[in-house]
Design a protein around this motif. Structure first.
Motif, PDB file in Angstrom:
ATOM      1  N   GLN A  38      14.878  88.775  63.760  1.00 22.28           N
ATOM      2  CA  GLN A  38      14.132  89.834  63.082  1.00 22.28           C
ATOM      3  C   GLN A  38      13.369  89.283  61.882  1.00 22.28           C
ATOM      4  OE1 GLN A  38      16.529  93.143  61.793  1.00 22.28           O
ATOM      5  NE2 GLN A  38      14.785  94.360  61.140  1.00 22.28           N
ATOM      6  N   GLU A  39      14.014  88.406  61.123  1.00 19.10           N
ATOM      7  CA  GLU A  39      13.378  87.846  59.931  1.00 19.10           C
ATOM      8  C   GLU A  39      12.247  86.883  60.296  1.00 19.10           C
ATOM      9  OE1 GLU A  39      14.493  84.795  56.262  1.00 19.10           O
ATOM     10  OE2 GLU A  39      16.070  85.591  57.550  1.00 19.10           O
ATOM     11  N   HIS A  75       9.351  88.662  62.172  1.00 19.97           N
ATOM     12  CA  HIS A  75       8.867  89.863  61.450  1.00 19.97           C
ATOM     13  C   HIS A  75       8.939  91.101  62.353  1.00 19.97           C
ATOM     14  CE1 HIS A  75       7.459  86.911  58.550  1.00 19.97           C
ATOM     15  NE2 HIS A  75       6.752  86.317  59.500  1.00 19.97           N
ATOM     16  N   ALA A  76      10.079  91.287  62.994  1.00 18.88           N
ATOM     17  CA  ALA A  76      10.265  92.386  63.941  1.00 18.88           C
ATOM     18  C   ALA A  76      10.744  93.640  63.222  1.00 18.88           C
ATOM     19  CB  ALA A  76      11.277  91.994  65.011  1.00 18.88           C
ATOM     20  N   ALA A  77      10.270  94.788  63.711  1.00 20.69           N
ATOM     21  CA  ALA A  77      10.756  96.072  63.204  1.00 20.69           C
ATOM     22  C   ALA A  77      12.165  96.310  63.738  1.00 20.69           C
ATOM     23  CB  ALA A  77       9.828  97.196  63.657  1.00 20.69           C
ATOM     24  N   PRO A  78      12.964  97.146  63.060  1.00 21.25           N
ATOM     25  CA  PRO A  78      14.321  97.436  63.562  1.00 21.25           C
ATOM     26  C   PRO A  78      14.336  97.929  65.001  1.00 21.25           C
ATOM     27  CG  PRO A  78      14.077  98.240  61.317  1.00 21.25           C
ATOM     28  CD  PRO A  78      12.719  97.768  61.748  1.00 21.25           C
ATOM     29  N   SER A  79      13.354  98.769  65.376  1.00 24.49           N
ATOM     30  CA  SER A  79      13.317  99.275  66.746  1.00 24.49           C
ATOM     31  C   SER A  79      13.027  98.156  67.741  1.00 24.49           C
ATOM     32  CB  SER A  79      12.246 100.362  66.878  1.00 24.49           C
ATOM     33  OG  SER A  79      10.964  99.858  66.514  1.00 24.49           O
ATOM     34  N   GLU A  80      12.223  97.168  67.320  1.00 27.39           N
ATOM     35  CA  GLU A  80      11.914  96.049  68.215  1.00 27.39           C
ATOM     36  C   GLU A  80      13.122  95.142  68.407  1.00 27.39           C
ATOM     37  OE1 GLU A  80       7.152  95.243  67.498  1.00 27.39           O
ATOM     38  OE2 GLU A  80       8.565  94.578  65.951  1.00 27.39           O
TER      39      GLU A  80
END
Length: 529
Positions: A53-54, A57-62
Motif C-alpha cells: 500500500q505504501e 500508493h494504493a487506496a485502502p479499497s485497492e
C-alpha cells in the motif's frame, strides 16, 4: 481393467523397476510441494500488504482487493477446477496450476502499479484453484482407502507448516529484502513442483470420467459463488441489511437453486446431486464449513490482538502462534494414524470438542494475558483442529467415486473458503457491534474527555482493530496510556464475544461429526497414464 489390477498398481505395490512414476509416497511429496506454495501464499501476503500500500500508493479499497480478488477467484473456480482434473487428468491440471501460480507470482513482483498487482492476484487465485483439488485427486488415485487418511494427514501437516511459516518468512522478507520477494519466493517452489511432477506424477483416471463439460452448470455455480463470497466480504462494510448486500446474497441463493435444478437435468452434470446421497459426505462438507467458520473466523482477530494489544511485530506474532501451528504440523499425521485405526468419527468429534474448549478458553483472554496461558489455548486449538481437517477431508474425498475425486476435492476446499469468509464476516460484525457498545463506557471509565462527533467513527473503527489513536503533541503520558487502555479493553471485549460464539459453532460441528464415517467408495476401473 479389473479392480485387482487397479489395487496392484497403487500404494500396495512397488513402482515398476527402474521407474518412480506413480510411487504413492513420492506422489505425496510432489503434491505437498505444490500445495505448500498456495498455503504459504495465504499468510505471507497479508504481512506484505501494508508495505505494498505504501510503495504503490494504493487506496485502502485497492489494497483490500489484493486479498479479496485472490480469495474470490479461488472460491469461484475450485469446483470447476476439480472437474477439469477429473476430465483431463489431475497430473496435467496440477502441473498447469504450479506453472501458472509461479508465473503470476513473478508478474506481481515486477508489477509497477496496484491495478496490475490486483489483476495478477486474481489470475494467481485461478491457478491456485487448479492446484488444490488436483492434489487431492492425485492422492485419491495413488493411495488405497486404508492409507488415504495417513496421506491426507501428512498433506495437512505440510499445510500447517506452510501457514505457520508465512508470517515469519513474510516478516523477514519485507523487513530485510522487499515486498516483491514475498512473491518471488514462489518461483523456485513452483519450479520444484514442476520438475517433481514431470518425473513422479502419474494420472489415475476412472473409465467413467466425464467426457464433456456442463457449461451452463459452470456458469451458474461460478456466478452464485461469486455473489455469495463477494456479498460476505462486503457485508461488514456495506451493512448486512443494505439492499446491495441482500441482492448479492439473495441472488446467490436463487442461483444455487437454479444450479441444483439444472444438475438434476444435465446429461453430465458438474456436481452430480447423487453425490450428496452419501450422508457422511454431506455431513463432512457441512462440518468443513462450520469448522472453517469457527477457526478462521476467530483466528482472524488473534493477529490483531498480538500485534496491536501486546505490541508485537509480525515476526514476533508468528512465533507466538507456533504452539498452535506446531501442533497442527505434528497433529495432522498423528490424526491420519488415529483415523486409520478408529475411523474418522471418534477423532473428528474429539477434535471438535477440544476445539470448543480452546475457543471458550480464548474468550477469557484479556489485555494482560501472558504467553503461558495464550500458548495453552493455542496448543489445544492446534491439537483439536488437526483431526477435523484431516478427517473431514478424508470423509469427503474418500466417500466420492474416483471419477469425481477432483470435484470432491474442490467441494472440500470451497466449503473451507465459504466457511472462513462467512466466519470472518459474521464474527467481525458481532465484534464490531460489541466494541461500539463497550467503547464509550471504557473511555469514560478511564477519565477521558468525550470524543468529538466528527472523530467518534474513526476511533471506533480503530478500536475494532485494537489500534489506539495517535495522541496530540504534548498529551501527558498518563492520558496516552488511558486512551490505549480504553481501546484495548474494548477490543478484547469484542474478541471475547467472537470466540464465545465460535465455541458454540464448534460444538455444533462436534455433534455433526457423529454422522461421519470412513470412505467406502471403491476406486473402480481406472486408466493409468
Amino acid at each position: 481393467m479389473s479392480q485387482s489390477v487397479v489395487e496392484k498398481t497403487e500404494a500396495d505395490s512397488p513402482p515398476t523397476r527402474g521407474s518412480l512414476k506413480g510411487h504413492p509416497w513420492l506422489t505425496l511429496l510432489t503434491v505437498a510441494v505444490g500445495v505448500m506454495m498456495v498455503a504459504l501464499d495465504g499468510t505471507i501476503v497479508a504481512i506484505a500488504n501494508p508495505v505494498i500500500q505504501e510503495k504503490l500508493h494504493a487506496a485502502p479499497s485497492e489494497i483490500q482487493w489484493v486479498t479479496s480478488g485472490y480469495l474470490l477467484a479461488l472460491a469461484v473456480f475450485l469446483i470447476t477446477a476439480g472437474k477439469i482434473g477429473d476430465r483431463f487428468g489431475h497430473r496435467t491440471t496440477f502441473l498447469v496450476g504450479a506453472v501458472g501460480f509461479a508465473a503470476t507470482s513473478t508478474a506481481i513482483g515486477f508489477a509497477g502499479d496496484i491495478r496490475t498487482v490486483i489483476v495478477f492476484r486474481v489470475l494467481q487465485g485461478l491457478f491456485g484453484a487448479l492446484l488444490q483439488p488436483a492434489a487431492l485427486g492425485l492422492l485419491r488415485g495413488a493411495f488405497p482407502a486404508e492409507r488415504l487418511n495417513m496421506a491426507i494427514g501428512i498433506w495437512g501437516g505440510v499445510i500447517g507448516a506452510s501457514t505457520a511459516a508465512g508470517p515469519i518468512v513474510g516478516g523477514l522478507l519485507v523487513e530485510h529484502v522487499n515486498w516483491e520477494s514475498v512473491f518471488f519466493i514462489n518461483i523456485p517452489v513452483g519450479l520444484l513442483a514442476l520438475g517433481l511432477g514431470l518425473w513422479i506424477l502419474r494420472d489415475v483416471r476412472a473409465e467413467k470420467a466425464a467426457k464433456s463439460f456442463d457449461v451452463p452448470g459452470i456458469l451458474l455455480l461460478s456466478v452464485a459463488m461469486f455473489a455469495l463470497v463477494f456479498g460476505i466480504i462486503k457485508a461488514p462494510e456495506w451493512g448486512w441489511g443494505e439492499p446491495r448486500t441482500l441482492l448479492l446474497l439473495g441472488g446467490a441463493v436463487l442461483l444455487m437453486v437454479l444450479f441444483a435444478l439444472w444438475q438434476a437435468r444435465a446429461e453430465e452434470p458438474l456436481v452430480p446431486l447423487g453425490l450428496f446421497r452419501s450422508v457422511p459426505l454431506s455431513a463432512g462438507t457441512l462440518l468443513m464449513v462450520l469448522m472453517a467458520f469457527a477457526f478462521f473466523g476467530a483466528i482472524f482477530f488473534v493477529t490483531f490482538y498480538l500485534q496491536n494489544v501486546h505490541g508485537m511485530t509480525p515476526v514476533q506474532a508468528g512465533v507466538h502462534l507456533l504452539p498452535m501451528t506446531g501442533m497442527m504440523i505434528v497433529g495432522s499425521p498423528l490424526a491420519g494414524i488415529a483415523i486409520g485405526r478408529f475411523g474418522p468419527r471418534l477423532p473428528i468429534v474429539t477434535g471438535m470438542v477440544i476445539t470448543t474448549v480452546a475457543m471458550f478458553g480464548m474468550s477469557t483472554l484479556d489485555t494482560g494475558s501472558g504467553t503461558g496461558v495464550m500458548s495453552l489455548w493455542f496448543v489445544l486449538m492446534g491439537l483439536g483442529i488437526s483431526p477435523v481437517m484431516v478427517g473431514a477431508t478424508e470423509v469427503i474425498v474418500g466417500n466420492a467415486p474416483l471419477e469425481l475425486s477432483g470435484v470432491a476435492g474442490g467441494l472440500q476446499q470451497a466449503a473451507m473458503q465459504v466457511g472462513g469468509s462467512l466466519g470472518t464476516a459474521v464474527l467481525g460484525a458481532l465484534m464490531a457491534a460489541k466494541v461500539g457498545d463497550v467503547l464509550p463506557g471504557e473511555w469514560a471509565k478511564a477519565g477521558l474527555p468525550p470524543v468529538p462527533a466528527d472523530q467518534a467513527e474513526g476511533l471506533e473503527q480503530a478500536a475494532q482493530l485494537g489500534i489506539a489513536p495517535p495522541a496530540p503533541a504534548g498529551t501527558p503520558q498518563q492520558a496516552v496510556d488511558a486512551m490505549a487502555g480504553a481501546v484495548h479493553h474494548s477490543f478484547v471485549s469484542g474478541m471475547s464475544l467472537a470466540f464465545a460464539v465460535a465455541s458454540v459453532v464448534a460444538f455444533v460441528a462436534a455433534l455433526l461429526g457423529l454422522l461421519t464415517r470412513r470412505g467406502t467408495t471403491d476406486a473402480g476401473p481406472a486408466v493409468h497414464i
